[in-house]
Enzyme design. Structure first.
Site, short mmCIF file in Angstrom:
data_model
loop_
_atom_site.label_atom_id
_atom_site.label_comp_id
_atom_site.label_asym_id
_atom_site.label_seq_id
_atom_site.Cartn_x
_atom_site.Cartn_y
_atom_site.Cartn_z
N ASN A 77 -9.73 3.19 -0.47
CA ASN A 77 -8.39 3.45 0.05
C ASN A 77 -7.37 2.64 -0.76
O ASN A 77 -7.18 1.45 -0.51
CB ASN A 77 -8.35 3.07 1.54
CG ASN A 77 -6.97 3.28 2.15
OD1 ASN A 77 -6.09 3.87 1.52
ND2 ASN A 77 -6.78 2.79 3.36
N TRP A 78 -6.73 3.31 -1.70
CA TRP A 78 -5.76 2.61 -2.55
C TRP A 78 -4.47 2.25 -1.82
O TRP A 78 -3.65 1.50 -2.33
CB TRP A 78 -5.40 3.49 -3.74
CG TRP A 78 -6.42 3.54 -4.82
CD1 TRP A 78 -7.62 2.89 -4.84
CD2 TRP A 78 -6.32 4.26 -6.04
NE1 TRP A 78 -8.28 3.19 -6.01
CE2 TRP A 78 -7.50 4.02 -6.77
CE3 TRP A 78 -5.35 5.09 -6.60
CZ2 TRP A 78 -7.73 4.58 -8.03
CZ3 TRP A 78 -5.58 5.65 -7.84
CH2 TRP A 78 -6.77 5.39 -8.55
N LYS A 79 -4.24 2.86 -0.67
CA LYS A 79 -2.98 2.67 0.06
C LYS A 79 -1.80 2.99 -0.87
O LYS A 79 -1.93 3.86 -1.73
CB LYS A 79 -2.91 1.26 0.65
CG LYS A 79 -4.19 0.94 1.46
CD LYS A 79 -4.08 -0.28 2.30
CE LYS A 79 -5.38 -0.47 3.06
NZ LYS A 79 -5.35 -1.56 3.99
N GLY A 112 -7.32 -6.34 5.37
CA GLY A 112 -6.46 -7.05 4.44
C GLY A 112 -6.29 -8.52 4.75
O GLY A 112 -5.43 -9.19 4.18
N HIS A 151 -5.44 6.10 10.15
CA HIS A 151 -5.57 4.71 9.68
C HIS A 151 -4.67 3.82 10.54
O HIS A 151 -3.58 4.24 10.97
CB HIS A 151 -5.16 4.61 8.20
CG HIS A 151 -5.51 3.27 7.61
ND1 HIS A 151 -4.72 2.17 7.81
CD2 HIS A 151 -6.58 2.86 6.90
CE1 HIS A 151 -5.28 1.12 7.21
NE2 HIS A 151 -6.41 1.52 6.65
N GLU A 167 -12.57 0.43 11.86
CA GLU A 167 -11.81 -0.60 11.14
C GLU A 167 -11.11 -1.51 12.15
O GLU A 167 -10.02 -1.17 12.65
CB GLU A 167 -10.77 0.05 10.24
CG GLU A 167 -11.37 0.90 9.14
CD GLU A 167 -10.45 0.98 7.93
OE1 GLU A 167 -10.89 0.66 6.84
OE2 GLU A 167 -9.27 1.33 8.10
N SER A 225 -11.81 -5.79 4.87
CA SER A 225 -12.18 -6.87 3.95
C SER A 225 -13.60 -6.74 3.39
O SER A 225 -14.30 -7.73 3.18
CB SER A 225 -11.99 -8.24 4.62
OG SER A 225 -10.62 -8.42 4.96
N GLU A 257 -2.69 1.56 9.84
CA GLU A 257 -1.33 1.38 9.32
C GLU A 257 -0.45 2.58 9.68
O GLU A 257 0.75 2.43 9.92
CB GLU A 257 -1.39 1.14 7.79
CG GLU A 257 -1.95 -0.25 7.49
CD GLU A 257 -2.71 -0.38 6.19
OE1 GLU A 257 -2.60 0.51 5.33
OE2 GLU A 257 -3.42 -1.39 6.05
N GLY A 283 -10.16 -1.25 1.05
CA GLY A 283 -8.79 -1.29 0.55
C GLY A 283 -8.67 -2.20 -0.66
O GLY A 283 -8.80 -1.78 -1.81
N GLY A 284 -8.44 -3.49 -0.41
CA GLY A 284 -8.15 -4.44 -1.49
C GLY A 284 -9.16 -4.40 -2.63
O GLY A 284 -8.79 -4.37 -3.81
P1 PGA Z 1 -9.12 -3.91 3.22
O1 PGA Z 1 -8.55 -2.53 3.80
O2 PGA Z 1 -10.45 -3.60 2.58
O3 PGA Z 1 -8.10 -4.38 2.24
O4 PGA Z 1 -9.29 -4.82 4.38
C1 PGA Z 1 -9.38 -1.61 4.43
C2 PGA Z 1 -8.58 -0.44 4.94
O5 PGA Z 1 -7.45 -0.63 5.41
O6 PGA Z 1 -9.04 0.73 4.90
#
Ligand code: PGA
Length: 268
Positions: free
Chosen positions: A28-30, A191, A113, A185, A230, A115, A251-252
């Protein structure tokens, strides 16, 4: 991946060495990477992707989809989007439709998600509508659920997450296990560098599996349940080694190709 194939959704769901579904690593590049940066990343992925038994999906920003699709053409990685409109087409300024996503070769889409739930007010009902719209067009929804810190601290994380799951899947019908992915999640782990323990991930994944058994008895054992929050090369193996965890939404650690290769290596 194949571009604009319009072909069926079938992916190999059975691993040859166990009865678990094939592990799915979704990146997930966001809201990161310009189309130019994304294209360079995808070109390298296409050239350097190692042999792997893990299915890989790259969930990119809408504006980068076409470039990533072109660069990854012929690769085994799948193209994914981060959101989808619940509407078919028309006067919905700023939205991206299932038909548009399908046309560039999208196979997976993230829905719900945390977010989007937090910053765009998405309810479980909206998430269900998006999942249904994706499936209508042959796109596999990755339905995200998970609790905030205060809910975990109150000890009601399982009940909360299962209720959200049930509502996010209201009216969502599938024809095979490969039509649906669930991502657990925990919001407090996204994050933040705070990863849930493997035992935390398994506790929730097994509870989710139980709910799926009620909702989709014929398919539940083979539906991919991911953990996200994470995840990185150091912890992915232990988390994905849990009986009911079949992959990760990352994500990260998804932004840098070396760490993606590190995660694929750890999953071998
Ligand atoms: P993260 O994000 O790996 O940076 O914690 C995961 C996500 O939001 O899908």
């Amino acid at each position: 991946m194949k571009r604009s194939s319009g072909s069926s959704l079938k992916i190999p769901v059975m691993s040859t060495i166990s009865n678990k579904p094939q592990t799915l690593l979704a990146l997930n590049w966001k809201m990161n990477k310009t189309p130019t940066e994304a294209a360079a990343w995808a070109k390298r992925l296409q050239e350097e992707m190692p042999e792997t038994g893990t299915a890989l999906a790259v969930m990119v920003g809408a504006i980068t989809l076409s470039q990533v699709a072109s660069e990854m053409y012929g690769s085994t990685a799948f193209l994914g989007a981060q959101d989808i409109s619940p509407h078919e087409s028309g006067a919905y300024t700023g939205e991206t439709s299932a038909v548009q996503l399908k046309d560039v070769g999208v196979k997976y889409v993230i829905v719900g998600h945390s977010e989007r739930r937090e910053y765009h007010g998405e309810s479980d009902a909206t998430v269900a509508a998006k999942a249904k719209k994706a499936l209508e067009h042959g796109i596999v929804p990755i339905v995200c659920v998970g609790e905030k810190l205060e809910i975990r601290e109150a000890g009601s994380h399982v009940a909360f997450t299962l209720e959200s799951l049930k509502n996010s899947l209201a009216g969502v019908e599938i024809a095979s296990a490969a039509d649906l992915v669930i991502a657990y999640e925990p919001v407090w782990a996204i994050g933040t560098g705070k990863t849930a323990t493997a035992a935390d991930a398994e506790e929730m994944a097994s509870a989710i599996r139980g709910s799926l058994e009620q909702l989709y008895p014929a398919f539940a054992s083979q539906i991919v349940i991911q953990y996200g929050g994470s995840v990185k090369p150091d912890n992915i193996q232990e988390i994905c080694g849990q009986p009911n965890v079949n992959g990760a939404l990352v994500g990260g650690a998804a932004l840098v190709l070396e760490s993606v290769f590190g995660m694929l290596e750890a999953l071998k």
